[in-house]
Structure formats: C-alpha cells, structure tokens
Design an enzyme around this catalytic site. Structure first.
Site, short mmCIF file in Angstrom:
data_model
loop_
_atom_site.label_atom_id
_atom_site.label_comp_id
_atom_site.label_asym_id
_atom_site.label_seq_id
_atom_site.Cartn_x
_atom_site.Cartn_y
_atom_site.Cartn_z
N LYS A 41 0.55 -1.36 0.04
CA LYS A 41 -0.24 -0.18 0.15
C LYS A 41 0.52 0.98 -0.11
O LYS A 41 0.72 1.93 -0.58
CB LYS A 41 -1.14 -0.05 1.42
CG LYS A 41 -1.83 -1.53 1.00
CD LYS A 41 -3.14 -0.40 0.00
CE LYS A 41 -4.55 -1.93 0.44
NZ LYS A 41 -4.20 -2.72 0.00
N ASP A 118 -10.18 -0.05 -0.10
CA ASP A 118 -9.99 0.80 0.67
C ASP A 118 -10.29 1.98 0.05
O ASP A 118 -8.71 3.23 0.67
CB ASP A 118 -8.81 0.16 1.58
CG ASP A 118 -8.46 -0.64 2.39
OD1 ASP A 118 -9.60 -1.70 2.21
OD2 ASP A 118 -8.00 -1.33 2.72
N TYR A 162 -15.18 -5.96 -0.90
CA TYR A 162 -14.91 -7.51 -1.19
C TYR A 162 -14.71 -8.82 -0.11
O TYR A 162 -13.77 -9.31 -0.11
CB TYR A 162 -12.72 -7.08 -1.05
CG TYR A 162 -12.34 -6.04 -0.21
CD1 TYR A 162 -11.93 -6.65 1.31
CD2 TYR A 162 -11.87 -4.69 -0.60
CE1 TYR A 162 -12.06 -5.66 1.96
CE2 TYR A 162 -11.22 -3.73 0.83
CZ TYR A 162 -11.23 -4.78 2.56
OH TYR A 162 -10.64 -3.71 3.37
N ASP A 228 -1.09 -5.22 10.35
CA ASP A 228 -0.69 -3.40 10.15
C ASP A 228 -2.41 -2.45 10.55
O ASP A 228 -1.79 -1.48 10.72
CB ASP A 228 -1.17 -2.90 8.75
CG ASP A 228 -1.98 -3.36 7.92
OD1 ASP A 228 -2.94 -4.36 8.72
OD2 ASP A 228 -1.94 -3.50 6.39
#
Length: 549
Positions: A41, A118, A162, A228
C-alpha cells in the site's frame, strides 16, 4: 496454473526490501507455493502516485525481482491501485494507466491485478454522467486494460466490496457484486477476503454463495495473519479455520501476513502445509487431514534453525578495508573472581520458547493455550484475592481457599518467569534480523507480564507497593496506548471481544440505617482494613477503629 497459492504483500506500512522478497521466493519454492502479488500500500507508485512511471533505478530493481521470481517458479503478479483519484470516464486516465502497465510488462511481468479496495465508494460528477454505478465504471476500465494486455493468463480484480460485511444488503443481493458477476470478463479472477476484512472462519458455504453471485471461484486474499491495524500485535499462530475442502472451490489462496518480514515464517509455512493437504492425482483427489497444531509444531521446528543463522540477508557490519585499524578485542577468557559480578550468560533458544512465543502472539480472535491459561489464572487470582490471609503462615487464617490461592499464584509466577527467560534467550540469538523484527513485541509482553507478576505478589502480601507504584505520576510504561488508548478506555464497548468481558449490568443497592445486628460484621471489616493499611502490623495502641465509632 490451476490454483494460486502464496503471498500478497498488501499491507500498510514499510514495504519489504528487495532482498527480503527474494528470500520469500526461495521459501515459496521450497515449500511448494507458486504466487506473489506485489501490492504494498505504501509503495507510492503502486497506489498514491500510480500515474508516475518508475525511474531507471526502480525499473532495474523490479526487473531483477521479477527475474528472481521466475527463477524460483513463483508467478510475479504486479498490482496497481488507481481507485483513490482516477476519473474513469476520462480517456487520458485510461491511456496513463495503460502506459504504466506497459512499462511493467517491459520488465518481464506477465500477470497483473487491478485493486479498488479501501477507497471511498463515490464517483465524481463526470463519472456519474458516464456510468450507472461505481461497479460499472471499475469493470469497464478493468476489461479495457485486460484486452489491451491481450488477455494475460492471470489477471486479478479486487472489488471495493471485497468481503461479506461490505455488501449491502447481502452478498446475494449486492448490486455491486451482481454487476461484477454480470459484466466482468469471466477470465478475470476476483479477490475476496471472506465474511470480514479479517475473517475468523471461511466456510465452504460462504464461498459457494459468493461464487454464485460473481460467477467464478474467488481468489482469497487472507488477512488472518495481518497486523498492520494493531502495532502491538503480531500473528504467529497457524493457518486455521479454513477447511481443506475449500481448495477445489477456490481459484487461489494468498495470505497477506505481518508487516515485519521475518515474523511470517509460521504464517507462510502453515499455509503451504494446508495447501499440500489437498492434491490432484489424475482423476483422484487426495485430501489429507490438516491439523493446525501439528502444522504449527512443524513450522516452529524449522523456524528454530533460522534463529542460529548469522546475518542471513547481508545486513551486518560493513567490511573493513585492508588498511583500516582493527578494533581492540576484549578479553574473551575473562573469568570473574569469587567476589566479582558473574558474567551474563543466556541459554540457547528452545522449541518450547517458540511455542510460548506463538501462544502469546497467536491469532486475531484467539490466544494460544499458554497465554489463555495465564489470563485465566490472573483473572482467578484477582477475583479471589479476598481469600488470602493477611499474615502468611498464620494458622487462624490459613484456610483451604488461602492455600489454593497461594499454590496457583506460585504456578502463575513460574509461567511469568518462563516469559522473562524466553525474552532473555531471544535477545541472545545470532540472527539479529529476526530479533529486530521481534524486539518491540517481546519487550512489550515481557513488560506486561512483569507488571502482572508484581501485582499478584502485592495482593498476595509477598511484597508491598513501592513508592513509585503509589504515586499518581507513574512511569510511561505503567500505562499503554497514548491518546489511542485513552480514547478506547472511554468507549463503552472497549474490550468487548476480550476473554473475560462481562456485559454491562446495572446494580441496585438498598441503603438502610445501621443496626445493632450489623456490629460484628462492621468490626470485622474495620479490622481487616486497618490491618491492610498497616501491612499486618498491630494497630496503634488506643487508636479508635471505624467499628468502635
């Protein structure tokens, strides 16, 4: 390639280094995995600055990385994530995206993915005029890119919805997923995380439901070992709660593990064991029992060997030139005298240490057996502290409950000592790369266990509160979490998934006047409070107690 199995580097935070990725490919080949999805990311050119081409230096690194994956028979899948700010209806944006993917094609990559996870599910005014929905816009762009690349064999699509919890009103009735199922080219695979972003269980039934809607078997992007979202946790438990019977229902299984590369030995190793539990033998399908604890034991046994490897990724001290001065050596044969302080020594790391470490940092929804036992014991010791005699060894207070409390406190202390010794042995391992990834976590758990240990000794009257513990200005390690911790402690649902959570229930109390029949009970409470305040010492002669008053 019928079933994709491997790793997705898809977390938020510092991306892995090129050498770590090459080591990943070596491990994947050794363990029988075959895929790697490049999607960090915080690689800006993957997500935030997706329009920017790679510099010559970056291009060389990626080209070498793709070559290394090929060398180890690992499919390198390059992912791009343009959803933060792309205008789907603008032809220039599509041209920019094609140019970027063409550059990576030139590096030797032949498998790709487009990710829309996201992001805000809103379209700009221009896109609202051009498309009926966000799903239609994303699918149109993905199909165009797929055709432009001449329909590569592996091409993945990550939807904005998702997982099951993102689908409105449900998976079966989700307009978004129904559009994906109807309009996305059938050769394009769809990524899915399961019932939740971090799914506790992924059942065969849930996969069959989403398969029917998207009209293809999904590729699972599994976040069971991701950390994370919580900087105080790492996941060292086994791959579990995904039945082996899922494998023929899926296109692939990719794990998105811990941010810290060296902490993923167990996650990837146990995934490989899971994948090998189902194999195709001609017309026969062979299903073997997958037992998570056995897979964990096997992974930890192999990981133990890695701790004794010195400087595995070449990250040690730089080599000195021939003319550089050699630093003075210490006396390796130093032997302390009879009155000197003993030399520090640490025993070698053991498999039991790694089992304990895994138990303390297990999985998102459960603790390992030893960690759970420690929490249960601390809860019991705290809840039954009123049964402890105020003067240890005193015959009139040495009840059966008191004896049980002290025996369990002693066992709890031994478990705490095992954590401390595990920390000491880990701190002395040769492989400093693993230690550096571990250190913040093991330091934190050692500190937490030590505070719990001291608390039990205090309520057991083995020690008394120190001056530092009594004051209202503790050291910073006495409270955790900073501002984030303060916010969480103010919320009514804080800890709602904790092991010992009790629902909030209002209690009613009746307040009535004191009567003569209460005298004996009040005097007993008064004596216990005064004894506690004086730490078991006799009360000052002539002092009036609460009961007397």
């Amino acid at each position: 390639m019928s079933f994709l199995s491997g790793v997705v580097e898809g977390f938020y935070g510092r991306p892995w280094t090129m050498e770590q990725r090459r080591e990943l490919f070596r491990r994947e080949q050794k363990w029988g995995l075959n895929a790697y999805l490049y999607a960090p990311k915080d690689d800006h050119k993957h997500r935030m600055y997706w329009r920017d081409l790679y510099t010559p230096q970056e291009a060389g690194e990626l080209q070498n990385l793709i070559a290394s994956a090929n060398e180890h028979h690992v499919e390198f899948i390059y992912a791009i994530s343009p959803g933060l700010d792309i205008t789907f209806s603008n032809p220039k944006e599509m041209a920019t995206l094609k140019r970027k993917i063409e550059q990576v094609w030139g590096f030797g990559c032949r498998s790709f993915a487009v990710l829309f996870d996201d992001i805000e599910p809103e379209m700009c005014p221009a896109d609202k005029d051009a498309f009926s929905s966000l799903a239609s816009a994303q699918v149109h762009m993905t199909n165009e890119l797929y055709k432009h690349l001449r329909k590569p064999k592996i091409f993945l699509f990550c939807p904005t919805d998702y997982c099951e919890t993102f689908c409105t009103p449900s998976v079966a009735q989700s307009p978004y997923l129904l559009t994906v199922g109807e309009k996305l080219y059938p050769e394009i695979d769809v990524l899915w995380t399961g019932p939740k972003v971090v799914s506790k269980v992924i059942s065969v039934e849930s996969i069959e439901e989403v398969t029917q809607v998207i009209k293809r078997a999904p590729v699972i992007w599994d976040n069971i070992h991701a950390n994370d979202y919580d900087p105080q946790r790492m996941m060292l438990g086994p791959f579990k709660d995904r039945p082996v019977e899922l494998i023929p229902k899926l296109r692939g299984m990719l794990t998105n593990p811990n941010c810290e590369f060296e902490l993923n030995f167990v996650a990837i190793h146990t995934l490989a064991t899971w994948c090998q539990s189902y194999s195709h033998g001609g017309n026969n399908r062979i299903v073997k029992d997958y037992i998570p604890q056995e897979a964990l034991q096997l992974a930890l046994s192999e990981w133990l060997v890695e701790f004794s490897v010195q400087d595995p990724l070449g990250g040690g001290q730089p080599k000195r030139g021939a003319d550089e001065e050699v630093p003075m050596q210490t006396d390796a044969c130093y032997v302390p005298g009879p009155r000197d302080k003993l030399l520090f020594t640490a025993e070698p790391l053991t498999l039991d240490d790694l089992i304990l470490l895994s138990d303390l940092f297990y999985l998102p929804y459960e603790h390992g057996p030893t960690a759970l036992k420690m929490l249960q014991e601390l809860h019991w010791l705290k809840s039954n502290s009123n049964s402890v005699g105020f003067v240890p060894g005193s015959s009139d207070r040495n009840t059966g409950k008191d004896t049980e409390w002290r025996a369990r406190a002693e066992e709890f202390d031994k478990m705490c000592e095992a954590v401390v010794q595990m920390f000491n042995r880990l701190s002395n391992v040769s492989n400093r790369q693993i230690l550096y990834d571990l250190y913040n976590f093991i330091c934190d758990i050692k500190s937490g266990v030590t505070m719990a240990r001291d608390f039990v000794k205090t309520i057991g009257r083995q020690t008394t509160l120190s001056d530092q513990q009594k004051i209202d200005d503790p050291e910073p390690w006495g409270f955790r979490g900073g501002v984030s911790g303060e916010f969480q402690r103010m919320l009514p649902n804080h800890g709602y998934k904790d092991v010992f959570h009790h629902s909030f229930r209002p209690k009613a109390y009746i307040i009535r006047p004191y009567t003569q029949s209460d005298q004996s009970a009040v005097q007993q409470i008064s004596q216990e409070v005064m004894c506690e305040e004086t730490h078991g010492s006799p009360a000052t002669k002539g002092a009036m107690s609460l009961g007397d008053r």
